[in-house]
Design a protein around this motif. Structure first.
Motif, mmCIF file in Angstrom:
data_model
loop_
_atom_site.group_PDB
_atom_site.id
_atom_site.type_symbol
_atom_site.label_atom_id
_atom_site.label_comp_id
_atom_site.label_asym_id
_atom_site.label_seq_id
_atom_site.Cartn_x
_atom_site.Cartn_y
_atom_site.Cartn_z
ATOM 1 N N GLY A 95 -27.935 4.665 107.024
ATOM 2 C CA GLY A 95 -29.380 4.855 107.092
ATOM 3 C C GLY A 95 -30.099 4.599 105.782
ATOM 4 O O GLY A 95 -31.322 4.580 105.722
ATOM 5 N N THR A 96 -29.326 4.400 104.709
ATOM 6 C CA THR A 96 -29.893 4.100 103.397
ATOM 7 C C THR A 96 -29.925 2.587 103.224
ATOM 8 O O THR A 96 -28.989 1.895 103.596
ATOM 9 C CB THR A 96 -29.036 4.737 102.283
ATOM 10 N N ARG A 97 -30.988 2.079 102.663
ATOM 11 C CA ARG A 97 -31.144 0.629 102.462
ATOM 12 C C ARG A 97 -30.603 0.254 101.081
ATOM 13 O O ARG A 97 -31.353 0.080 100.133
ATOM 14 C CB ARG A 97 -32.606 0.248 102.629
ATOM 15 N N TRP A 98 -29.270 0.158 100.958
ATOM 16 C CA TRP A 98 -28.599 -0.134 99.686
ATOM 17 C C TRP A 98 -28.944 -1.544 99.241
ATOM 18 O O TRP A 98 -28.812 -2.497 99.991
ATOM 19 C CB TRP A 98 -27.088 0.037 99.840
ATOM 20 N N GLN A 99 -29.371 -1.675 97.998
ATOM 21 C CA GLN A 99 -29.824 -2.944 97.438
ATOM 22 C C GLN A 99 -28.763 -3.529 96.511
ATOM 23 O O GLN A 99 -28.425 -2.920 95.498
ATOM 24 C CB GLN A 99 -31.120 -2.752 96.648
ATOM 25 N N ALA A 100 -28.268 -4.692 96.851
ATOM 26 C CA ALA A 100 -27.288 -5.380 96.009
ATOM 27 C C ALA A 100 -28.026 -6.263 95.007
ATOM 28 O O ALA A 100 -29.114 -6.753 95.276
ATOM 29 C CB ALA A 100 -26.360 -6.230 96.875
ATOM 30 N N GLY A 101 -27.421 -6.444 93.850
ATOM 31 C CA GLY A 101 -27.974 -7.357 92.860
ATOM 32 C C GLY A 101 -29.226 -6.876 92.152
ATOM 33 O O GLY A 101 -29.977 -7.663 91.586
ATOM 34 N N ARG A 102 -29.486 -5.587 92.192
ATOM 35 C CA ARG A 102 -30.646 -5.010 91.503
ATOM 36 C C ARG A 102 -30.161 -3.908 90.583
ATOM 37 O O ARG A 102 -29.167 -3.260 90.852
ATOM 38 C CB ARG A 102 -31.630 -4.428 92.523
ATOM 39 N N THR A 103 -30.897 -3.668 89.524
ATOM 40 C CA THR A 103 -30.521 -2.586 88.612
ATOM 41 C C THR A 103 -31.423 -1.370 88.762
ATOM 42 O O THR A 103 -31.103 -0.302 88.262
ATOM 43 C CB THR A 103 -30.573 -3.045 87.149
ATOM 44 N N ALA A 104 -32.564 -1.542 89.446
ATOM 45 C CA ALA A 104 -33.489 -0.420 89.594
ATOM 46 C C ALA A 104 -34.308 -0.574 90.861
ATOM 47 O O ALA A 104 -34.601 -1.682 91.290
ATOM 48 C CB ALA A 104 -34.425 -0.346 88.390
ATOM 49 N N VAL A 105 -34.663 0.555 91.442
ATOM 50 C CA VAL A 105 -35.513 0.589 92.633
ATOM 51 C C VAL A 105 -36.409 1.816 92.535
ATOM 52 O O VAL A 105 -35.957 2.897 92.176
ATOM 53 C CB VAL A 105 -34.683 0.662 93.933
ATOM 54 N N ASP A 106 -37.668 1.651 92.857
ATOM 55 C CA ASP A 106 -38.601 2.777 92.965
ATOM 56 C C ASP A 106 -39.135 2.753 94.380
ATOM 57 O O ASP A 106 -39.883 1.863 94.750
ATOM 58 C CB ASP A 106 -39.732 2.647 91.946
ATOM 59 N N ALA A 133 -26.911 0.503 93.785
ATOM 60 C CA ALA A 133 -25.584 1.036 93.482
ATOM 61 C C ALA A 133 -24.792 -0.047 92.772
ATOM 62 O O ALA A 133 -25.148 -1.224 92.810
ATOM 63 C CB ALA A 133 -24.873 1.447 94.763
ATOM 64 N N HIS A 134 -23.718 0.354 92.153
ATOM 65 C CA HIS A 134 -22.823 -0.585 91.497
ATOM 66 C C HIS A 134 -22.290 -1.567 92.545
ATOM 67 O O HIS A 134 -21.943 -1.170 93.660
ATOM 68 C CB HIS A 134 -21.673 0.168 90.842
ATOM 69 N N TYR A 135 -22.224 -2.835 92.175
ATOM 70 C CA TYR A 135 -21.810 -3.861 93.128
ATOM 71 C C TYR A 135 -20.428 -3.598 93.714
ATOM 72 O O TYR A 135 -20.148 -3.969 94.852
ATOM 73 C CB TYR A 135 -21.869 -5.255 92.490
ATOM 74 N N GLY A 136 -19.571 -2.926 92.987
ATOM 75 C CA GLY A 136 -18.239 -2.627 93.482
ATOM 76 C C GLY A 136 -18.204 -1.517 94.524
ATOM 77 O O GLY A 136 -17.221 -1.363 95.238
ATOM 78 N N ALA A 137 -19.272 -0.758 94.627
ATOM 79 C CA ALA A 137 -19.313 0.381 95.559
ATOM 80 C C ALA A 137 -20.256 0.150 96.726
ATOM 81 O O ALA A 137 -20.244 0.914 97.689
ATOM 82 C CB ALA A 137 -19.730 1.641 94.812
ATOM 83 N N ILE A 138 -21.047 -0.891 96.674
ATOM 84 C CA ILE A 138 -22.149 -1.007 97.624
ATOM 85 C C ILE A 138 -21.689 -1.135 99.076
ATOM 86 O O ILE A 138 -22.281 -0.534 99.972
ATOM 87 C CB ILE A 138 -23.120 -2.132 97.217
ATOM 88 N N GLU A 139 -20.631 -1.868 99.336
ATOM 89 C CA GLU A 139 -20.170 -2.021 100.721
ATOM 90 C C GLU A 139 -19.663 -0.710 101.301
ATOM 91 O O GLU A 139 -19.970 -0.376 102.446
ATOM 92 C CB GLU A 139 -19.119 -3.124 100.831
ATOM 93 N N SER A 140 -18.914 0.059 100.515
ATOM 94 C CA SER A 140 -18.433 1.344 101.031
ATOM 95 C C SER A 140 -19.591 2.316 101.216
ATOM 96 O O SER A 140 -19.614 3.104 102.166
ATOM 97 C CB SER A 140 -17.356 1.942 100.120
ATOM 98 N N LEU A 141 -20.593 2.270 100.330
ATOM 99 C CA LEU A 141 -21.772 3.126 100.485
ATOM 100 C C LEU A 141 -22.568 2.743 101.723
ATOM 101 O O LEU A 141 -23.088 3.616 102.428
ATOM 102 C CB LEU A 141 -22.654 3.057 99.240
ATOM 103 N N ARG A 142 -22.651 1.461 102.009
ATOM 104 C CA ARG A 142 -23.357 1.009 103.223
ATOM 105 C C ARG A 142 -22.664 1.534 104.472
ATOM 106 O O ARG A 142 -23.327 1.886 105.447
ATOM 107 C CB ARG A 142 -23.441 -0.509 103.254
ATOM 108 N N ARG A 143 -21.333 1.586 104.449
ATOM 109 C CA ARG A 143 -20.598 2.128 105.601
ATOM 110 C C ARG A 143 -20.765 3.647 105.689
ATOM 111 O O ARG A 143 -20.926 4.199 106.770
ATOM 112 C CB ARG A 143 -19.121 1.766 105.507
ATOM 113 N N GLU A 144 -20.705 4.319 104.548
ATOM 114 C CA GLU A 144 -20.778 5.779 104.523
ATOM 115 C C GLU A 144 -22.182 6.304 104.829
ATOM 116 O O GLU A 144 -22.341 7.356 105.464
ATOM 117 C CB GLU A 144 -20.336 6.290 103.149
ATOM 118 N N PHE A 145 -23.207 5.563 104.385
ATOM 119 C CA PHE A 145 -24.602 5.987 104.561
ATOM 120 C C PHE A 145 -25.414 4.825 105.143
ATOM 121 O O PHE A 145 -26.221 4.211 104.455
ATOM 122 C CB PHE A 145 -25.203 6.416 103.215
#
Length: 86
Positions: free
Chosen positions: A55-66, A41-53
């Protein structure tokens, strides 16, 4: 976004793969498709996404994940995900 989330909730589990680009990662999370998955996710949104979800393993500092079933990318790297899916 409610109609898109409902569509993802209905059809997502039947898909062979999902490619979520940018804000699409949040929509996939709202549909319950990212639980336990690595997602960027965008670095500016990642902390709020981690709180909201949490159970999802949000990855900071990456542009892609498969992560198998779901791939996601943000920003200018999106074309790589599209080409990989093809």
């Amino acid at each position: 976004h409610a109609a898109r989330v409902e569509w993802l909730r209905t059809h997502g589990p039947k898909a062979q793969a999902i490619l979520a680009l940018g804000e699409g990662a949040r929509l996939a999370a709202l549909a319950g498709l990212t639980e336990g998955k690595r997602v960027v996710a965008h670095y500016g949104a990642i902390e709020s996404l981690r709180r909201e979800f949490p159970g999802t393993r949000w990855q900071a500092g990456r542009t892609a994940v498969d992560d198998g079933f779901i791939s996601n990318e943000g920003g200018l790297s999106s074309i790589d995900g599209v080409l990989t899916l093809i």
